[in-house]
Design a protein around this motif. Structure first.
Motif, PDB file in Angstrom:
ATOM      1  N   ASP A 175       0.811  -1.164   0.329  1.00 60.99           N
ATOM      2  CA  ASP A 175       0.069  -0.529  -0.459  1.00 60.99           C
ATOM      3  C   ASP A 175       0.729   1.079   0.175  1.00 60.99           C
ATOM      4  OD1 ASP A 175       0.793  -0.207   2.374  1.00 60.99           O
ATOM      5  OD2 ASP A 175      -0.979   0.604   3.455  1.00 60.99           O
ATOM      6  N   ARG A 176       2.344   0.989  -0.047  1.00 61.48           N
ATOM      7  CA  ARG A 176       3.264   2.199  -0.229  1.00 61.48           C
ATOM      8  C   ARG A 176       4.658   1.619  -0.338  1.00 61.48           C
ATOM      9  NH1 ARG A 176       2.707   5.084   6.391  1.00 61.48           N
ATOM     10  NH2 ARG A 176       3.511   2.706   6.633  1.00 61.48           N
ATOM     11  N   GLU A 177       4.837   2.904  -0.979  1.00 60.95           N
ATOM     12  CA  GLU A 177       6.423   3.134  -1.090  1.00 60.95           C
ATOM     13  C   GLU A 177       7.126   4.407  -1.301  1.00 60.95           C
ATOM     14  OE1 GLU A 177       5.993   0.749  -5.688  1.00 60.95           O
ATOM     15  OE2 GLU A 177       4.308   2.169  -5.377  1.00 60.95           O
ATOM     16  N   PHE A 178       8.282   3.925  -0.453  1.00 61.08           N
ATOM     17  CA  PHE A 178       9.244   4.419  -0.275  1.00 61.08           C
ATOM     18  C   PHE A 178      10.438   4.600  -0.699  1.00 61.08           C
ATOM     19  CE2 PHE A 178       6.622   3.438   2.694  1.00 61.08           C
ATOM     20  CZ  PHE A 178       6.165   5.249   3.524  1.00 61.08           C
ATOM     21  N   VAL A 179      11.401   5.475  -1.505  1.00 58.60           N
ATOM     22  CA  VAL A 179      12.616   5.835  -1.527  1.00 58.60           C
ATOM     23  C   VAL A 179      13.497   6.661  -0.780  1.00 58.60           C
ATOM     24  CG1 VAL A 179      12.643   5.550  -4.592  1.00 58.60           C
ATOM     25  CG2 VAL A 179      12.196   7.772  -2.816  1.00 58.60           C
ATOM     26  N   ALA A 238       8.165  -5.422   5.110  1.00 56.78           N
ATOM     27  CA  ALA A 238       8.176  -4.503   3.428  1.00 56.78           C
ATOM     28  C   ALA A 238       9.125  -5.966   3.363  1.00 56.78           C
ATOM     29  CB  ALA A 238       8.413  -3.114   4.231  1.00 56.78           C
ATOM     30  N   PHE A 239       8.927  -5.592   1.896  1.00 60.64           N
ATOM     31  CA  PHE A 239      10.596  -5.670   1.383  1.00 60.64           C
ATOM     32  C   PHE A 239      11.547  -4.234   0.689  1.00 60.64           C
ATOM     33  CE2 PHE A 239      12.582  -7.079  -3.607  1.00 60.64           C
ATOM     34  CZ  PHE A 239      12.732  -8.223  -2.669  1.00 60.64           C
ATOM     35  N   PHE A 240      12.459  -4.657   0.317  1.00 63.60           N
ATOM     36  CA  PHE A 240      13.288  -3.496  -0.094  1.00 63.60           C
ATOM     37  C   PHE A 240      14.135  -4.008  -0.295  1.00 63.60           C
ATOM     38  CE2 PHE A 240      14.988  -4.687   4.054  1.00 63.60           C
ATOM     39  CZ  PHE A 240      16.167  -4.888   3.728  1.00 63.60           C
TER      40      PHE A 240
END
Length: 140
Positions: free
Chosen positions: A9-13, A38-40
């Motif tokens: 539901d959320r993505e970050f850089v 999460a996965f990163f």
């Protein structure tokens, strides 16, 4: 195989801070953002690193320390809860000046520069002790 469907539901850089611990920054970020799963992926460079290798016969981690500049050629991992706190299960391939590589479970590393992409999941994932492997694995 045990599995569960998840959706993000959320993505970050993110840009990791120079001089700070690579993995600890991911865990601090997850705690601040309330991320329980999460996965990163990431890349960059570190000034030193401690890599763990899990000896399956002894069921113990062996640490190898490298006090040298290393490129983070690849970093992959996930975030889940361990003892109710975000835990960043982090693996990395690190390269030396001559192109040789080191790889394994990244326990700690002092960031020179780093960039991450993080995709958070709507659900939480928790780690629990697995008697068969003596590891803390996802309970699905």
């Amino acid at each position: 195989m045990h599995y569960r469907e998840v959706s993000g539901d959320r993505e970050f850089v993110a840009r990791l801070a120079h001089g700070e611990d690579w993995r600890a920054q991911i865990e601090d970020f997850a705690a601040k953002e309330g991320i329980e799963a999460a996965f990163f992926v990431g890349l960059g460079a570190v000034q030193d690193a401690t890599i763990w290798y899990y000896d399956q016969d002894r069921e113990e981690y062996d640490a190898a320390e490298f006090d040298e500049p290393l490129e983070v050629a690849s970093c992959v991992g996930n975030v889940s809860l361990l003892d109710d706190e975000p835990f960043a299960h982090t693996h990395a391939v690190l390269s030396r000046r001559d192109g040789t590589s080191l790889a394994g479970h990244l326990d700690a590393a002092t960031t020179f520069a780093g960039e991450l992409y993080v995709r958070a999941f709507e659900t939480s994932l928790e780690r629990h002790h697995d008697d068969e492997t003596d590891l803390d694995l996802w309970e699905l």
